[in-house]
Design a protein around this motif. Sequence first.
Motif, mmCIF file in Angstrom:
data_model
loop_
_atom_site.group_PDB
_atom_site.id
_atom_site.type_symbol
_atom_site.label_atom_id
_atom_site.label_comp_id
_atom_site.label_asym_id
_atom_site.label_seq_id
_atom_site.Cartn_x
_atom_site.Cartn_y
_atom_site.Cartn_z
ATOM 1 N N ASN A 30 4.775 -1.334 -0.225
ATOM 2 C CA ASN A 30 3.344 -1.101 -0.016
ATOM 3 C C ASN A 30 2.654 -2.436 0.261
ATOM 4 N N GLY A 31 1.809 -2.462 1.278
ATOM 5 C CA GLY A 31 1.082 -3.677 1.609
ATOM 6 C C GLY A 31 1.957 -4.797 2.141
ATOM 7 N N ALA A 63 3.692 -6.668 13.329
ATOM 8 C CA ALA A 63 4.690 -6.364 14.352
ATOM 9 C C ALA A 63 6.005 -5.928 13.699
ATOM 10 N N LEU A 64 6.342 -6.540 12.562
ATOM 11 C CA LEU A 64 7.558 -6.130 11.846
ATOM 12 C C LEU A 64 7.425 -4.702 11.327
ATOM 13 N N VAL A 65 6.257 -4.337 10.837
ATOM 14 C CA VAL A 65 6.039 -2.962 10.367
ATOM 15 C C VAL A 65 6.168 -2.002 11.545
ATOM 16 N N ARG A 66 5.531 -2.320 12.660
ATOM 17 C CA ARG A 66 5.601 -1.442 13.849
ATOM 18 C C ARG A 66 7.036 -1.291 14.349
ATOM 19 N N SER A 67 7.851 -2.345 14.209
ATOM 20 C CA SER A 67 9.225 -2.313 14.710
ATOM 21 C C SER A 67 10.160 -1.518 13.812
ATOM 22 N N TYR A 69 11.070 -2.698 10.814
ATOM 23 C CA TYR A 69 11.738 -3.644 9.913
ATOM 24 C C TYR A 69 11.395 -3.308 8.462
ATOM 25 N N ASN A 70 10.130 -3.029 8.201
ATOM 26 C CA ASN A 70 9.663 -2.587 6.882
ATOM 27 C C ASN A 70 8.542 -1.591 7.153
ATOM 28 N N SER A 71 8.619 -0.435 6.530
ATOM 29 C CA SER A 71 7.640 0.621 6.814
ATOM 30 C C SER A 71 6.254 0.309 6.255
ATOM 31 N N GLY A 72 6.180 -0.616 5.287
ATOM 32 C CA GLY A 72 4.906 -0.874 4.639
ATOM 33 C C GLY A 72 4.524 0.212 3.650
ATOM 34 N N ASP A 73 5.482 1.103 3.340
ATOM 35 C CA ASP A 73 5.210 2.242 2.471
ATOM 36 C C ASP A 73 6.392 2.446 1.527
ATOM 37 N N ALA A 74 6.157 2.300 0.229
ATOM 38 C CA ALA A 74 7.230 2.438 -0.761
ATOM 39 C C ALA A 74 7.869 3.822 -0.722
ATOM 40 N N ALA A 75 7.108 4.829 -0.323
ATOM 41 C CA ALA A 75 7.640 6.192 -0.277
ATOM 42 C C ALA A 75 8.749 6.336 0.762
ATOM 43 N N TYR A 129 1.247 -8.979 2.145
ATOM 44 C CA TYR A 129 2.139 -9.707 1.233
ATOM 45 C C TYR A 129 2.918 -10.781 2.000
ATOM 46 N N LEU A 130 3.523 -10.390 3.134
ATOM 47 C CA LEU A 130 4.301 -11.336 3.933
ATOM 48 C C LEU A 130 3.400 -12.424 4.522
ATOM 49 N N ALA A 131 2.240 -12.048 5.050
ATOM 50 C CA ALA A 131 1.333 -13.044 5.634
ATOM 51 C C ALA A 131 0.953 -14.098 4.597
ATOM 52 N N ASP A 132 0.694 -13.672 3.361
ATOM 53 C CA ASP A 132 0.351 -14.623 2.295
ATOM 54 C C ASP A 132 1.512 -15.568 1.999
#
Length: 151
Positions: free
Chosen positions: A132-133, A115-119, A121-127, A137-140
């Motif tokens: 990345n991931g 949900a944070l990625v969708r919002s 907050y963090n794109s989930g993409d280093a580019a 990473y956060l869930a862990d």
Amino acid sequence: MSAKLCNNISAVTFVSKYKAVCQPIADQLNLPVENLLGLAAQESQYGTGRIARELNNYFSMHAPAPLQSGSESAQGNPKVKVARFDSFQKCAQSFAQSFGSAVRGKRDPMEFAQALVRSGYNSGDAATGGRNGFAKYLADIIIAVRGRMAC
């Protein structure tokens, strides 16, 4: 509970120090407290990161942000402004105001992180400036924080 999780004294101390501040915000957002604590732990390196130490910004909030007391340019990227807060609590409340609607009721660590990625907050993409991931990473980290709460 894993002894390994409890052996990281600074991480256990961070979790116990900020649990009481995060609990009412987690309750308001219908989240387990470890979701907020895990995000703060991840973003601040368990409180050791420069932005957390110098700006009381444990959630890596960009400026302008609700409740901020000021801002400064991010190191290495003068175009990015980072919010400064008077306290961990104000930073956590700012996160709730900015992203609470995106994560409300997302109790599962992976669902919360996605949900944070969708919002945005963090794109989930280093580019694009994210990690990345990020969601996995956060869930862990959230799962580790849950374990550390029992230490």
